[in-house]
Design a protein around this motif. Structure first.
Motif: not given
Length: 125
Positions: A86-106
């Motif tokens: 909303k603040a108009g900050i340019p996006i380089d890569t849109e939101a998408h699922p991240a890799g789960t490196r640890e169980p807490s990042e599921e």
């Protein structure tokens, strides 16, 4: 033995614009500023967010930050994403699922925004 990264540094062309950008959009607070005895650097500014420190190297004639990024962890991904978009900050890569490196990042997602001097600001959560 090393314990942690003390700070992340990158070049900014407009010191005040960058301070305002990081304080207003990401919650960092300026805590120290100094002159530097190097002809190409006007000042160095330190901003803090919890234990995370950014060093802004003010070089009005300096190079850009192509290829540089840092990543923040968000405790409310949807809220932070919507606010920055909303603040108009340019996006380089849109939101998408991240890799789960640890169980807490599921279930985490990631997005990458672009800062005032071309630096990439990733956040995950």
């Amino acid at each position: 033995m090393f314990k942690r990264i003390d700070h992340v540094a990158f070049i900014v062309k407009d010191r005040e614009k960058s301070i305002h950008f990081y304080e207003g959009n990401f919650g960092f607070k300026k805590y120290y500023e100094q002159n530097v005895p190097v002809p190409t650097i006007e000042k160095i500014v330190y901003l803090k967010l919890g234990d995370t420190v950014l060093e802004l190297i003010h070089m009005p004639e300096g190079q850009t930050n192509q290829g540089f990024h840092f990543c923040l962890e968000s405790d409310n991904f949807d809220e932070d994403y919507a606010r920055l978009k909303k603040a108009g900050i340019p996006i380089d890569t849109e939101a998408h699922p991240a890799g789960t490196r640890e169980p807490s990042e599921e279930g985490w997602r990631r997005v990458v925004f672009v800062g005032p001097d071309g630096e990439l600001i990733e956040f995950r959560g």
